[in-house]
Design a protein around this motif. Structure first.
Motif, short mmCIF file in Angstrom:
data_model
loop_
_atom_site.label_atom_id
_atom_site.label_comp_id
_atom_site.label_asym_id
_atom_site.label_seq_id
_atom_site.Cartn_x
_atom_site.Cartn_y
_atom_site.Cartn_z
N ASP A 35 29.09 -11.03 16.05
CA ASP A 35 30.15 -10.52 15.18
C ASP A 35 29.97 -11.10 13.78
O ASP A 35 30.13 -12.31 13.58
N PRO A 36 29.65 -10.28 12.78
CA PRO A 36 29.42 -10.83 11.43
C PRO A 36 30.69 -11.37 10.77
O PRO A 36 30.62 -12.18 9.85
N PHE A 37 31.86 -10.94 11.26
CA PHE A 37 33.11 -11.39 10.65
C PHE A 37 33.42 -12.85 10.97
O PHE A 37 34.33 -13.43 10.39
N ARG A 38 32.67 -13.45 11.89
CA ARG A 38 32.92 -14.87 12.18
C ARG A 38 32.34 -15.75 11.09
O ARG A 38 32.55 -16.97 11.10
N PHE A 39 31.60 -15.16 10.15
CA PHE A 39 31.08 -15.90 9.01
C PHE A 39 31.90 -15.52 7.77
O PHE A 39 31.78 -14.39 7.27
N PRO A 40 32.75 -16.42 7.26
CA PRO A 40 33.64 -16.07 6.14
C PRO A 40 32.89 -15.64 4.88
O PRO A 40 33.35 -14.75 4.16
N THR A 41 31.75 -16.27 4.61
CA THR A 41 30.98 -15.97 3.41
C THR A 41 29.50 -15.87 3.74
O THR A 41 29.07 -16.26 4.84
N SER A 42 28.75 -15.40 2.76
CA SER A 42 27.30 -15.34 2.95
C SER A 42 26.70 -16.74 3.06
O SER A 42 25.66 -16.93 3.69
N GLY A 43 27.36 -17.72 2.44
CA GLY A 43 26.90 -19.10 2.53
C GLY A 43 26.99 -19.63 3.95
O GLY A 43 26.10 -20.35 4.42
N HIS A 44 28.08 -19.29 4.65
CA HIS A 44 28.22 -19.70 6.04
C HIS A 44 27.12 -19.06 6.89
O HIS A 44 26.56 -19.71 7.79
N TYR A 45 26.82 -17.81 6.60
CA TYR A 45 25.77 -17.12 7.37
C TYR A 45 24.41 -17.74 7.07
O TYR A 45 23.59 -17.91 7.99
N ALA A 46 24.17 -18.10 5.81
CA ALA A 46 22.90 -18.73 5.46
C ALA A 46 22.73 -20.07 6.16
O ALA A 46 21.63 -20.44 6.58
N ASP A 60 21.59 -13.25 2.42
CA ASP A 60 22.80 -12.67 1.81
C ASP A 60 22.81 -11.15 1.95
O ASP A 60 23.86 -10.55 2.25
N ILE A 61 21.66 -10.53 1.73
CA ILE A 61 21.58 -9.07 1.83
C ILE A 61 21.87 -8.61 3.24
O ILE A 61 22.63 -7.65 3.47
N VAL A 62 21.29 -9.29 4.21
CA VAL A 62 21.50 -8.92 5.62
C VAL A 62 22.96 -9.10 6.01
O VAL A 62 23.54 -8.24 6.69
N TRP A 63 23.57 -10.20 5.58
CA TRP A 63 24.98 -10.45 5.93
C TRP A 63 25.88 -9.34 5.38
O TRP A 63 26.76 -8.84 6.09
N ARG A 64 25.64 -8.95 4.13
CA ARG A 64 26.47 -7.88 3.54
C ARG A 64 26.28 -6.56 4.30
O ARG A 64 27.24 -5.81 4.52
N ARG A 65 25.05 -6.27 4.68
CA ARG A 65 24.78 -5.04 5.45
C ARG A 65 25.49 -5.08 6.80
O ARG A 65 26.09 -4.09 7.23
N LEU A 66 25.42 -6.22 7.47
CA LEU A 66 26.05 -6.35 8.78
C LEU A 66 27.57 -6.19 8.68
O LEU A 66 28.19 -5.53 9.52
N VAL A 67 28.15 -6.78 7.67
CA VAL A 67 29.61 -6.68 7.48
C VAL A 67 29.99 -5.24 7.17
O VAL A 67 30.97 -4.70 7.73
N ASP A 68 29.25 -4.58 6.27
CA ASP A 68 29.56 -3.19 5.92
C ASP A 68 29.40 -2.27 7.14
O ASP A 68 30.22 -1.37 7.36
N ASP A 69 28.36 -2.51 7.93
CA ASP A 69 28.16 -1.69 9.13
C ASP A 69 29.29 -1.88 10.14
O ASP A 69 29.75 -0.92 10.76
#
Length: 344
Positions: free
Chosen positions: A244-255, A329-338
């Protein structure tokens, strides 16, 4: 109504559960045998605790099946990392002995004081992609082992052995041209033939695995494959292991989770950042594949970014790490948008 936290220490043969109230007072403890009635027994035992939350150590490991069964029964289940529970056990006073009841108690205490723990989700299409990606990785690793064994045997039969990457048709042709002499050489030749036959079987499995991944990725509706260097296999890895990408509040958390964010290593006013070895290494590997693919193609957006970093004085490795961080960062934004698009 007092909230109750139930910590569970799962094992292959049994599960130990300990219920604690808000003051960390132990209300009850139960050990059930791992089997068909494990959930039924646990739920019957936990009936008096109406406002309850389950905390399972390593809910993606030994506690995987139990966690999914509890979630299917409508229970709230938290995933507690084993390292966190171990720290609680060691630092707690009077409860540092290593046994199942104390382990379950440590899991419950860890869950009570760690508000950022992830809840165990219901399995969905992401789980399917993770399973397919892992299957493909396992098959590829097994093929590599077979090729190494085949190389070693052929090198003992003919000078130079197989001089390049193993191709099944070339391997069979080479084996047919060899006429071994002596019992040892004959046995080596026979074993090499078995490995070549096994290689054919693994190649067929890999083709099927890739076809299944392409179908599953297309069914997910992801836009990750629009990123240069992201094919179906890499997309399955990114989606499946991210969850679930929403468990990462920001792209920094995902990184930080992917291990692409550098770690600060500072002391006495000297600020230093070093390479991170933390996070999910499968995601880090997937991003590495994308970064290397982009660098190899001059027309890719990543190659331009890489060249700019090199012009700024960064070494090739540092520029590669910077590109991986940008791709994260790019992947995280794509996952969230999807995920938002799928929810609408």
């Amino acid at each position: 109504m007092t909230a109750v936290m139930i910590g569970v220490d799962p094992h292959k043969g049994s599960h130990t559960a300990t219920a604690l109230d808000a003051t960390e007072h132990e209300l009850a403890c139960l050990r059930v045998r791992a089997g068909r009635r494990q959930v039924e027994q646990l739920l019957a035992w936990a009936t008096p605790f109406e406002a309850r939350t389950w905390a399972i150590e390593s809910a993606n490991g030994l506690g995987y099946l139990l966690g999914q069964q509890l979630v299917a029964a409508g229970e709230v289940v938290l995933d507690v990392p084993a390292t966190l529970a171990a720290r609680v056990r060691v630092l707690s006073s009077g409860q540092s002995n290593k046994n199942d009841p104390n382990d379950a108690r440590s899991v419950a205490i860890a869950a009570m004081h760690a508000p950022m723990l992830a809840a165990v989700p219901v399995e969905d299409h992401r789980t399917v992609l993770r399973l397919l990606a892992k299957n493909h990785t396992d098959l590829a690793r097994w093929r590599n082992k077979i090729c190494c064994r085949l190389h070693a045997l052929v090198a003992e039969l003919v000078a130079g052995g197989i001089s390049k990457e193993v191709v099944v048709s070339d391997a069979f042709a080479l084996l047919e041209s060899i006429h071994p002499e002596g019992v040892a050489a004959i046995e080596r030749h026979r074993l090499a033939g078995q490995l070549a036959d096994e290689l054919v079987h693994v190649d067929d499995q890999l083709k099927l695995a890739k076809a299944n991944i392409r179908t599953a990725v297309a069914a997910s509706g992801t836009t990750l494959t629009d990123i240069f260097g992201v094919g179906p296999v890499v997309a399955a890895m990114l989606i499946g292991y991210t969850g679930d990408p929403f468990r990462f509040p920001t792209s920094g958390h995902y990184a930080a989770y992917t291990g692409t964010a550098p770690i600060e290593f500072s002391s006495a006013g000297r600020v230093v950042h070093r390479l991170s070895r933390r996070g999910n290494r499968r995601l880090n590997h997937a991003l590495h594949i994308v970064a290397v693919t982009q660098i190899r193609h001059a027309h890719s957006p990543g190659r331009g970014y890489y060249d700019r970093k090199r012009a700024q004085g960064k070494t090739p490795r540092e520029a590669l790490r910077s590109l991986k961080r940008r791709l994260s960062d790019i992947v995280w934004r794509r996952l969230v948008d999807d995920a938002r698009r799928a929810a609408d």
